[in-house]
Design a protein around this motif. Structure first.
Motif, PDB file in Angstrom:
ATOM      1  N   GLU A  85       0.648  12.616  -5.319  1.00 23.89           N
ATOM      2  CA  GLU A  85       1.377  12.453  -4.018  1.00 23.89           C
ATOM      3  C   GLU A  85       1.965  11.286  -3.941  1.00 23.89           C
ATOM      4  O   GLU A  85       3.117  11.124  -3.419  1.00 23.89           O
ATOM      5  N   LEU A  86       1.065   9.903  -4.227  1.00 21.01           N
ATOM      6  CA  LEU A  86       1.359   8.587  -3.882  1.00 21.01           C
ATOM      7  C   LEU A  86       2.907   8.252  -4.890  1.00 21.01           C
ATOM      8  O   LEU A  86       3.729   7.670  -4.522  1.00 21.01           O
ATOM      9  N   LYS A  87       2.486   8.636  -6.059  1.00 17.76           N
ATOM     10  CA  LYS A  87       3.650   8.332  -7.065  1.00 17.76           C
ATOM     11  C   LYS A  87       4.791   8.852  -6.930  1.00 17.76           C
ATOM     12  O   LYS A  87       5.854   8.504  -6.938  1.00 17.76           O
ATOM     13  N   ALA A  88       4.672  10.404  -6.392  1.00 20.73           N
ATOM     14  CA  ALA A  88       5.979  11.025  -5.862  1.00 20.73           C
ATOM     15  C   ALA A  88       6.684  10.307  -4.867  1.00 20.73           C
ATOM     16  O   ALA A  88       7.940   9.922  -4.711  1.00 20.73           O
ATOM     17  N   LYS A  89       5.919   9.678  -3.848  1.00 19.62           N
ATOM     18  CA  LYS A  89       6.377   9.021  -2.668  1.00 19.62           C
ATOM     19  C   LYS A  89       7.049   7.684  -3.147  1.00 19.62           C
ATOM     20  O   LYS A  89       8.208   7.356  -2.714  1.00 19.62           O
ATOM     21  N   PRO A 144       0.744  -1.387   0.121  1.00 20.06           N
ATOM     22  CA  PRO A 144       0.080   0.144  -0.037  1.00 20.06           C
ATOM     23  C   PRO A 144       0.828   0.994  -0.006  1.00 20.06           C
ATOM     24  O   PRO A 144       1.852   1.479   0.714  1.00 20.06           O
ATOM     25  N   ALA A 145       0.498   2.126  -0.789  1.00 15.59           N
ATOM     26  CA  ALA A 145       1.636   3.579  -0.886  1.00 15.59           C
ATOM     27  C   ALA A 145       1.196   4.426   0.084  1.00 15.59           C
ATOM     28  O   ALA A 145       2.074   5.199   0.384  1.00 15.59           O
ATOM     29  N   SER A 146       0.334   3.958   1.365  1.00 16.29           N
ATOM     30  CA  SER A 146       0.079   4.828   2.184  1.00 16.29           C
ATOM     31  C   SER A 146       0.880   4.408   3.196  1.00 16.29           C
ATOM     32  O   SER A 146       1.051   5.302   4.368  1.00 16.29           O
ATOM     33  N   GLN A 184      -2.524   2.689 -14.620  1.00 16.01           N
ATOM     34  CA  GLN A 184      -3.296   1.932 -13.735  1.00 16.01           C
ATOM     35  C   GLN A 184      -3.298   2.303 -12.396  1.00 16.01           C
ATOM     36  O   GLN A 184      -4.282   2.098 -11.585  1.00 16.01           O
ATOM     37  N   PHE A 185      -2.021   2.726 -11.790  1.00 11.15           N
ATOM     38  CA  PHE A 185      -2.219   3.206 -10.402  1.00 11.15           C
ATOM     39  C   PHE A 185      -3.023   4.438 -10.287  1.00 11.15           C
ATOM     40  O   PHE A 185      -3.706   4.583  -9.225  1.00 11.15           O
ATOM     41  N   GLU A 186      -3.216   5.082 -11.322  1.00 15.62           N
ATOM     42  CA  GLU A 186      -3.841   6.379 -11.294  1.00 15.62           C
ATOM     43  C   GLU A 186      -5.338   6.169 -11.149  1.00 15.62           C
ATOM     44  O   GLU A 186      -6.073   6.712 -10.579  1.00 15.62           O
ATOM     45  N   ASP A 187      -5.678   4.862 -11.929  1.00 18.18           N
ATOM     46  CA  ASP A 187      -7.106   4.567 -11.796  1.00 18.18           C
ATOM     47  C   ASP A 187      -7.453   4.136 -10.350  1.00 18.18           C
ATOM     48  O   ASP A 187      -8.733   4.366 -10.027  1.00 18.18           O
ATOM     49  N   LEU A 188      -6.539   3.501  -9.785  1.00 18.73           N
ATOM     50  CA  LEU A 188      -6.811   2.871  -8.500  1.00 18.73           C
ATOM     51  C   LEU A 188      -6.624   4.040  -7.485  1.00 18.73           C
ATOM     52  O   LEU A 188      -7.355   3.773  -6.389  1.00 18.73           O
ATOM     53  N   HIS A 189      -5.973   4.896  -7.560  1.00 19.34           N
ATOM     54  CA  HIS A 189      -5.701   6.062  -6.592  1.00 19.34           C
ATOM     55  C   HIS A 189      -6.088   7.506  -7.245  1.00 19.34           C
ATOM     56  O   HIS A 189      -5.137   8.216  -7.373  1.00 19.34           O
ATOM     57  N   PRO A 190      -7.120   7.912  -8.010  1.00 20.75           N
ATOM     58  CA  PRO A 190      -7.607   8.984  -8.647  1.00 20.75           C
ATOM     59  C   PRO A 190      -7.247  10.192  -7.925  1.00 20.75           C
ATOM     60  O   PRO A 190      -6.447  11.136  -8.281  1.00 20.75           O
ATOM     61  N   ALA A 191      -7.427  10.276  -6.487  1.00 21.21           N
ATOM     62  CA  ALA A 191      -7.448  11.515  -5.778  1.00 21.21           C
ATOM     63  C   ALA A 191      -5.882  11.906  -5.249  1.00 21.21           C
ATOM     64  O   ALA A 191      -5.660  13.012  -5.259  1.00 21.21           O
ATOM     65  N   GLN A 192      -5.347  10.704  -4.956  1.00 19.52           N
ATOM     66  CA  GLN A 192      -4.057  10.869  -4.418  1.00 19.52           C
ATOM     67  C   GLN A 192      -2.927  10.753  -5.419  1.00 19.52           C
ATOM     68  O   GLN A 192      -1.675  10.457  -5.079  1.00 19.52           O
ATOM     69  N   TYR A 193      -3.206  10.511  -6.669  1.00 18.26           N
ATOM     70  CA  TYR A 193      -2.194   9.905  -7.469  1.00 18.26           C
ATOM     71  C   TYR A 193      -0.891  10.730  -7.341  1.00 18.26           C
ATOM     72  O   TYR A 193       0.107  10.047  -7.437  1.00 18.26           O
TER      73      TYR A 193
END
Ligand SMILES: [Zn+2]
Length: 303
Positions: free
Chosen positions: A119-123, A58-60, A108-117
């Protein structure tokens, strides 16, 4: 320090890179087989590691846990590449989790996390770039960097799951994964279902027990009256989260308290996050779950 086998790793990887004339290598480009679409994509290994981290953890999770996951992903991939296995369409690796690691592309990751894309990608990119080229090694060889979701308090040794002792895959205590939803779960299997699904005869008043356990406390063998079944087979039949069980026989049902999720070998991902939240570094996380290992950095050219 010259590390024998790692020289070989570098040479193997150099074959995939654009510059094999110097000791520095460009991060290799690999061919990844995408099993759902039955096609191959080419991408730089560090980019691939981002996609594995994005798919497998989980990217969180805390940054240090994501860094530890990046090392696992890169090490696992390098070991697979060195084994020179055959994947469909002559690929170097596959995204099929039955043989390799999961992978998601950024769209695909953006589809899964549209709101935080963003931020999570950068992390994830930070976790991968700040550990660029780093591998987990044991006696100068990339390790089999196995990992699982949640151990439930104690990881399992490779010897107890697969019968082969691997010095760095021993059972270790984990005090850090209790935040996982799978730390402790409860399943109910009716004796009727048990009978129908497993083919084991339960009878009117069955006695079901764990007849053999591993050192970590996971079940190895189950006894249903006088019939035996392996714990791994039982887990598969009833889709149970792990083999770390306590059984209770009730009137019509078998009650199972399960701890953890997955085979329990190697790094516990929720434990890694717990350690990171407790202020531990990714290096401390790696050395906790993979005994006596070191971190080796591939000699990549600068970006
Ligand atoms: Zn754990």
């Amino acid at each position: 320090m010259v590390l024998g086998i790692l020289g070989i790793v570098a040479v193997v990887l150099a074959c995939y890179s654009h510059n094999n004339h110097s000791s520095e290598i460009t991060p290799p480009t690999i061919k990844l087989y995408l099993h759902e679409s039955n096609q191959i994509i080419k991408l730089e290994i560090e980019e691939y590691v981002c996609g594995v981290v994005a798919a497998e953890m989980p990217a969180s999770f805390a940054l240090e846990a994501l860094k530890a996951q990046a090392l696992c992903a890169r090490t696992y991939a390098c070991k697979k590449i060195m084994e020179d296995r055959q994947y469909p369409l002559n690929a170097d690796l596959s995204d099929d989790i039955t043989c390799c690691q999961a992978y998601v592309s950024w769209p695909q990751f953006e589809d899964l996390h549209p709101a935080q894309y963003e931020e999570l990608k950068a992390k994830i990119e930070l976790a991968v770039s700040s550990t660029r080229g780093e591998l987990i090694v044991y006696k100068d060889k990339p390790i089999d960097a196995l990992y699982h979701s949640t151990c439930g308090g104690q990881t399992e040794s490779a010897a107890d799951v697969w019968g082969t002792d691997i010095p760095y895959l021993q059972s270790v205590e984990c005090k850090y994964c209790s935040a996982s939803n799978y730390y402790e779960t409860r399943q109910v299997i009716s004796y009727q279902d048990l009978n129908d699904i497993s083919g084991l005869v339960t009878g009117s008043n069955p006695h079901i027990e764990i007849s053999e356990k591993s050192l970590s406390g996971r079940a190895r063998e189950i006894k249903v009256n006088d019939q035996e079944i392996s714990a791994s087979q039982f887990r598969q039949l009833f889709n149970l989260p792990s083999t770390y069980w306590e059984f209770k026989n009730e009137k019509d049902d078998l009650i199972i308290n399960s701890r953890g999720y997955g085979h329990g070998v190697g790094m516990c991902q929720y434990g890694a996050n717990g350690m990171a939240l407790d202020g531990k570094s990714y290096k401390e996380i790696i050395s906790h779950y993979y005994k006596d290992t070191e971190i080796y950095k591939l000699n990549y050219q600068d970006n």
